[in-house]
Motif scaffolding. Structure first.
Motif, PDB file in Angstrom:
ATOM      1  N   ARG A  75       3.487  -8.074  -0.187  1.00  0.00           N
ATOM      2  CA  ARG A  75       2.336  -7.267  -0.624  1.00  0.00           C
ATOM      3  C   ARG A  75       1.286  -8.122  -1.311  1.00  0.00           C
ATOM      4  O   ARG A  75       0.099  -7.779  -1.323  1.00  0.00           O
ATOM      5  CB  ARG A  75       2.809  -6.123  -1.530  1.00  0.00           C
ATOM      6  CG  ARG A  75       1.666  -5.209  -1.950  1.00  0.00           C
ATOM      7  CD  ARG A  75       2.126  -3.909  -2.566  1.00  0.00           C
ATOM      8  NE  ARG A  75       0.970  -3.104  -2.927  1.00  0.00           N
ATOM      9  CZ  ARG A  75       1.009  -1.844  -3.327  1.00  0.00           C
ATOM     10  NH1 ARG A  75       2.168  -1.227  -3.397  1.00  0.00           N
ATOM     11  NH2 ARG A  75      -0.090  -1.185  -3.639  1.00  0.00           N
ATOM     12  N   ASP A 128      -8.268   0.731   1.130  1.00  0.00           N
ATOM     13  CA  ASP A 128      -7.376  -0.081   0.312  1.00  0.00           C
ATOM     14  C   ASP A 128      -6.813   0.640  -0.906  1.00  0.00           C
ATOM     15  O   ASP A 128      -5.635   0.970  -0.956  1.00  0.00           O
ATOM     16  CB  ASP A 128      -8.094  -1.370  -0.122  1.00  0.00           C
ATOM     17  CG  ASP A 128      -7.133  -2.393  -0.697  1.00  0.00           C
ATOM     18  OD1 ASP A 128      -6.278  -2.888   0.048  1.00  0.00           O
ATOM     19  OD2 ASP A 128      -7.223  -2.687  -1.906  1.00  0.00           O
ATOM     20  N   LEU A 156      -2.086  -8.986   0.162  1.00  0.00           N
ATOM     21  CA  LEU A 156      -3.254  -8.094   0.089  1.00  0.00           C
ATOM     22  C   LEU A 156      -4.234  -8.570  -0.984  1.00  0.00           C
ATOM     23  O   LEU A 156      -5.349  -8.064  -1.078  1.00  0.00           O
ATOM     24  CB  LEU A 156      -2.822  -6.657  -0.217  1.00  0.00           C
ATOM     25  CG  LEU A 156      -1.921  -5.965   0.809  1.00  0.00           C
ATOM     26  CD1 LEU A 156      -1.520  -4.587   0.334  1.00  0.00           C
ATOM     27  CD2 LEU A 156      -2.621  -5.872   2.160  1.00  0.00           C
ATOM     28  N   ASN A 157      -3.801  -9.526  -1.783  1.00  0.00           N
ATOM     29  CA  ASN A 157      -4.685 -10.074  -2.819  1.00  0.00           C
ATOM     30  C   ASN A 157      -5.499 -11.265  -2.327  1.00  0.00           C
ATOM     31  O   ASN A 157      -6.077 -11.991  -3.149  1.00  0.00           O
ATOM     32  CB  ASN A 157      -3.866 -10.470  -4.051  1.00  0.00           C
ATOM     33  CG  ASN A 157      -3.465  -9.254  -4.860  1.00  0.00           C
ATOM     34  OD1 ASN A 157      -4.228  -8.295  -4.955  1.00  0.00           O
ATOM     35  ND2 ASN A 157      -2.268  -9.262  -5.396  1.00  0.00           N
ATOM     36  N   LYS A 207      -1.925  -1.557   5.749  1.00  0.00           N
ATOM     37  CA  LYS A 207      -1.483  -1.469   4.344  1.00  0.00           C
ATOM     38  C   LYS A 207      -0.151  -0.729   4.268  1.00  0.00           C
ATOM     39  O   LYS A 207       0.739  -1.111   3.501  1.00  0.00           O
ATOM     40  CB  LYS A 207      -2.551  -0.798   3.479  1.00  0.00           C
ATOM     41  CG  LYS A 207      -2.094  -0.726   2.035  1.00  0.00           C
ATOM     42  CD  LYS A 207      -3.198  -0.779   1.030  1.00  0.00           C
ATOM     43  CE  LYS A 207      -2.630  -0.977  -0.368  1.00  0.00           C
ATOM     44  NZ  LYS A 207      -3.624  -0.963  -1.398  1.00  0.00           N
ATOM     45  N   LYS A 226      -0.806   1.735  -6.446  1.00  0.00           N
ATOM     46  CA  LYS A 226      -1.158   0.912  -7.614  1.00  0.00           C
ATOM     47  C   LYS A 226      -2.191   1.674  -8.442  1.00  0.00           C
ATOM     48  O   LYS A 226      -3.241   2.061  -7.908  1.00  0.00           O
ATOM     49  CB  LYS A 226      -1.750  -0.426  -7.186  1.00  0.00           C
ATOM     50  CG  LYS A 226      -0.695  -1.459  -6.828  1.00  0.00           C
ATOM     51  CD  LYS A 226      -1.335  -2.822  -6.658  1.00  0.00           C
ATOM     52  CE  LYS A 226      -0.305  -3.863  -6.292  1.00  0.00           C
ATOM     53  NZ  LYS A 226      -0.922  -5.179  -6.005  1.00  0.00           N
TER      54      LYS A 226
HETATM   55  N1  GLY Z   1      -4.934  -3.777  -3.379  1.00  0.00           N
HETATM   56  C1  GLY Z   1      -3.763  -4.555  -3.280  1.00  0.00           C
HETATM   57  C2  GLY Z   1      -2.503  -3.761  -3.259  1.00  0.00           C
HETATM   58  O1  GLY Z   1      -2.531  -2.555  -3.184  1.00  0.00           O
HETATM   59  O2  GLY Z   1      -1.444  -4.336  -3.317  1.00  0.00           O
END
Ligand code: GLY
Length: 360
Positions: A242, A144, A245-246, A228, A150
């Motif tokens: 996106r 991740d 992913l949270n 991802k 990020k």
């Molecule tokens: N871990 C969540 C993201 O990269 O958006």
């Protein structure tokens, strides 16, 4: 070795393969200085690591980088989420400046999620941005946090509140390092892996229920990174898809914060997913059969399915999360195993979601 290309604004590869740690130097040179001799055009690599990972792998990475012609300097910070703050970040910037790291040089983030986030944020901001290599050493970082650009540090007010989008120039995942990962740290990463099945891949979720992650670790890393990649390519700057992913993170971050980061990220995300799925079933958004399936997989991986923090404690903590906007918080709500939706919810309704999720 498997290569997954990430086609973001600044594109890069994620390489997955056993033994890649010892290829760090040649792989990095191929990306940064293809076809040139580093003796003619020197490059300094600043290896950033923590007090757990540095002693384990720092010398090996340094040897690999030096063999490929890089000069190296190393910096270690105290291991743990508590170090992911502005003080450590500033110390790191001073280190880079005093080591005369320039924009032609490179930062190497060697470690788990905390290291990648913080070294990545230093790379994003030092000299207005320099390249960085991610060498994730935990399951969580491999599946991740090392992919997607990020980078951030925490504030006392909440997690990841100061950060930047800054894609790495390369990510090297060597599953061999997971063999020595403490069980508790591996378990932490399992929660993020289960999250990927829950949010968008039912077959993968079923696979995790049948076969332990440790027995299929390369396949697991490849599947999560490919998922991802698809999400990040479609929404690099987190304005839409996106945010899925949270899943588990709104309440997960609140649990981490309430515990003063004594509860690790993965365990908090697992509890956050369970609370959210319970609430979604109660509110008629999620198919009821999804809940026992999720709880059973979480238990199988010895992950928590709830929390002892109260509704008021968690609601207050969740409201300082950056997923909050114009009086609403974006919740990621499962509809079934393998599908979820983004639901903006007024801040005042957060308590009812937590109650519906079984929080007292
Ligand atoms: N871990 C969540 C993201 O990269 O958006």
């Amino acid at each position: 070795m498997k290569t997954i290309h990430v086609g973001t604004g600044v594109p890069y590869d994620v390489l997955i393969g056993r033994g890649l740690m010892d290829e760090a130097g040649t792989q990095l040179r191929n990306v940064l200085r293809p076809g040139t001799d580093l003796a003619e055009k020197p490059c300094l690599a600043a290896i950033i690591s923590d007090t757990h990972v540095g002693p384990l792998y720092g010398a090996r990475i340094k040897a690999s980088l030096e063999a490929a012609g890089f000069s190296c300097v190393s910096y270690e910070f105290k291991a743990g989420e508590a170090s992911k703050n502005l003080t450590t970040y500033t110390d790191l910037l001073h280190f880079l400046a005093q080591a005369h790291v320039t924009r032609s040089d490179v930062i190497v983030a060697l470690g788990g999620g905390v290291c990648g986030d913080m070294a990545g944020f230093a790379a994003a901001t030092y000299l207005r941005g320099i390249p960085f290599l991610q060498i994730p050493t935990s399951l969580l970082a491999m599946v991740d946090s090392s992919v997607g650009g990020k980078t951030a540090v925490d504030l006392p007010e909440g997690k990841n509140l100061v950060g930047a989008f800054h894609q790495p120039c390369l990510v090297l995942c060597d599953p061999d390092v997971l063999d020595t990962l403490p069980e508790a740290v591996f378990r932490d990463g399992s929660a993020e892996v289960i999250k990927y099945g829950m949010l968008g891949n039912e077959a993968f979720f079923e696979d995790l229920a049948r076969t332990p992650i440790r027995d299929q670790v390369e396949h697991v890393i490849e599947t999560c990174v490919a998922m991802k990649r698809d999400v990040v390519e479609a929404d690099e700057f987190d304005f839409g898809e996106r945010r899925k992913l949270n899943l588990g993170h709104s309440f997960g971050h609140a649990i981490e914060k309430c515990s003063a980061y004594g509860i690790s990220h993965g365990l908090a995300v697992a509890a956050g997913m369970a609370i959210m799925t319970r609430a979604a079933v109660t509110k008629g958004i999620c198919r009821p059969e999804a809940l026992p399936k999720l709880l059973s997989v979480l238990e199988q991986y010895q992950l928590p399915c709830g929390t002892d923090f109260s509704v008021s404690e968690l609601a207050a903590a969740a409201l300082s999360d950056k997923k909050m906007g114009s009086g609403k918080i974006s919740l990621i709500v499962p509809e079934t195993i393998g599908r979820c939706r983004i639901l903006p919810v007024p801040a005042g309704e957060l308590g009812s979601w937590l109650c519906a999720g079984g929080v007292k």
